[in-house]
Design a protein around this motif. Structure first.
Motif, short mmCIF file in Angstrom:
data_model
loop_
_atom_site.label_atom_id
_atom_site.label_comp_id
_atom_site.label_asym_id
_atom_site.label_seq_id
_atom_site.Cartn_x
_atom_site.Cartn_y
_atom_site.Cartn_z
N LEU A 41 0.80 -1.21 0.00
CA LEU A 41 0.00 0.00 0.00
C LEU A 41 0.84 1.27 0.00
CD1 LEU A 41 -2.79 -0.97 2.55
CD2 LEU A 41 -2.90 -0.97 0.06
N LEU A 42 2.12 1.15 0.33
CA LEU A 42 2.97 2.32 0.46
C LEU A 42 4.18 2.19 -0.46
CD1 LEU A 42 2.97 2.47 4.38
CD2 LEU A 42 1.33 3.48 2.80
N SER A 43 4.94 3.28 -0.56
CA SER A 43 6.10 3.29 -1.43
C SER A 43 7.19 2.37 -0.91
CB SER A 43 6.66 4.71 -1.54
OG SER A 43 5.72 5.59 -2.09
N LYS A 44 7.87 1.71 -1.86
CA LYS A 44 9.03 0.92 -1.50
C LYS A 44 10.25 1.83 -1.38
CE LYS A 44 8.50 -1.68 -5.10
NZ LYS A 44 8.75 -2.74 -6.13
N GLY A 45 11.19 1.47 -0.51
CA GLY A 45 12.38 2.29 -0.39
C GLY A 45 13.15 1.96 0.87
N ARG A 46 14.08 2.83 1.21
CA ARG A 46 14.94 2.61 2.38
C ARG A 46 14.96 3.88 3.23
NH1 ARG A 46 18.87 -0.99 3.83
NH2 ARG A 46 18.69 -2.08 1.83
N GLY A 47 14.86 3.70 4.53
CA GLY A 47 14.95 4.82 5.46
C GLY A 47 13.63 5.15 6.12
N GLN A 48 13.72 5.69 7.34
CA GLN A 48 12.51 6.02 8.09
C GLN A 48 11.66 7.09 7.39
OE1 GLN A 48 12.97 6.88 12.23
NE2 GLN A 48 14.06 4.98 12.70
N ALA A 49 12.30 7.96 6.61
CA ALA A 49 11.54 9.01 5.92
C ALA A 49 10.52 8.41 4.96
CB ALA A 49 12.48 9.95 5.17
N VAL A 50 10.87 7.27 4.33
CA VAL A 50 9.93 6.59 3.43
C VAL A 50 8.72 6.12 4.22
CG1 VAL A 50 9.62 4.61 1.89
CG2 VAL A 50 11.76 5.90 1.85
N TRP A 51 8.97 5.57 5.41
CA TRP A 51 7.89 5.10 6.28
C TRP A 51 7.03 6.27 6.75
CZ3 TRP A 51 5.39 0.85 7.65
CH2 TRP A 51 4.67 0.83 8.84
N HIS A 52 7.67 7.37 7.16
CA HIS A 52 6.92 8.53 7.63
C HIS A 52 5.98 9.05 6.54
CE1 HIS A 52 10.52 9.43 10.52
NE2 HIS A 52 9.75 8.46 10.97
N ARG A 53 6.51 9.18 5.34
CA ARG A 53 5.70 9.69 4.23
C ARG A 53 4.56 8.74 3.90
NH1 ARG A 53 9.55 10.28 1.15
NH2 ARG A 53 9.43 8.38 -0.09
#
Length: 263
Positions: A41-53
């Motif tokens: 459901l959310l963007s794939k990526g690395r780092g907490q900023a990806v999770w926050h967004r």
């Protein structure tokens, strides 16, 4: 240092606590700063900023979202957590079941999260509930997520854009023929195909935008196209006829929503 059952239990409890009243930073002490994220459901990526967004987008779509952990299992440094997410979507309660695969380091921090769930029910719920469309649009989230390779996604984007452009141009050139092809009757006062040409201009513009080499313009073309197709589906359902046109709009909407999964 090996990971103990106490470490695993702590991670599960902190993970569950965050979902009881979720907000983007609820898991900052649990996730490593460079956490790797794969989530439908959310963007794939690395780092907490990806999770926050991603969480901020998800909460824009479902502000009262809550999660409940039903159980968990472990194998070495990997945890499998069974979770149910519930919230209000378009004025109705909706829930999805998922399994999160969390990889831990020796400090007990989550270095990778991969979520397994079927996003199709959510996509159908959004499509069937016009009241949910404004929140979906504001969130910037794709309601249907896929795992297609980028090259395959690019091909389908190009095919959808080209189809829109060709249909639009063909309808501009021969509105009566195009109308009959999808089973739409002619309007007595529309001898010159005005309404068909208005539809054609819309689709041609959306097709051209979708084919743009600029990702921002292409993404906007996909989102606007999906929104228009959903509106066409709703109009067709209200009219209770024109099944071929309804099927075409439904197919285009599903394709557009699926393609938005990796944006």
């Amino acid at each position: 240092m090996s990971i103990t059952d106490t470490d695993r239990q702590r991670v599960v409890e902190e993970f569950a606590l965050g979902w009881r009243n979720p907000e983007p930073h609820a898991w900052d002490d649990l996730f490593a700063t460079d956490v790797c994220l794969e989530q439908p459901l959310l963007s794939k990526g690395r780092g907490q900023a990806v999770w926050h967004r991603g969480l901020a987008q998800l909460l824009t779509l479902v502000p009262d979202l809550r999660g409940r952990v039903h159980g968990w299992a472990a194998h070495g440094d990997v945890l499998y957590i069974d979770i149910e997410l519930t919230g209000t979507l378009g004025g109705r309660s909706h829930s999805v079941r998922a399994v999160d695969r969390l990889t831990l380091n020796e400090r007990g921090l989550v270095t990778a999260r991969r979520s397994f769930l079927d996003p199709v029910p959510l996509a159908l719920a959004i499509a069937a509930r016009p009241a949910a469309w404004p929140a979906w649009w504001r969130s910037g989230l794709p309601p249907l997520a896929g795992r297609a390779a980028e090259k395959n996604t690019a091909r389908v984007v190009a095919a959808l854009g080209a189809t829109r452009l060709i249909v639009g141009l063909a309808t501009l050139a021969a509105p009566q023929l195009a109308r009959r092809a999808v089973g739409l009757p002619g309007a007595p006062t529309d001898d010159r195909g005005l309404f068909a040409r208005l539809f054609a201009a819309r689709d041609a513009a959306l097709g051209a935008a979708t084919l743009s080499s600029d990702p921002a313009i292409s993404g906007l073309g996909l989102r606007l196209g999906a929104l228009c197709d959903l509106a066409d589906v709703a109009a067709g359902l209200l009219a209770g006829r024109h099944r071929m046109a309804l099927a075409a709009a439904g197919f285009a909407a599903a394709a557009g929503l699926a393609l938005l999964s990796d944006s």
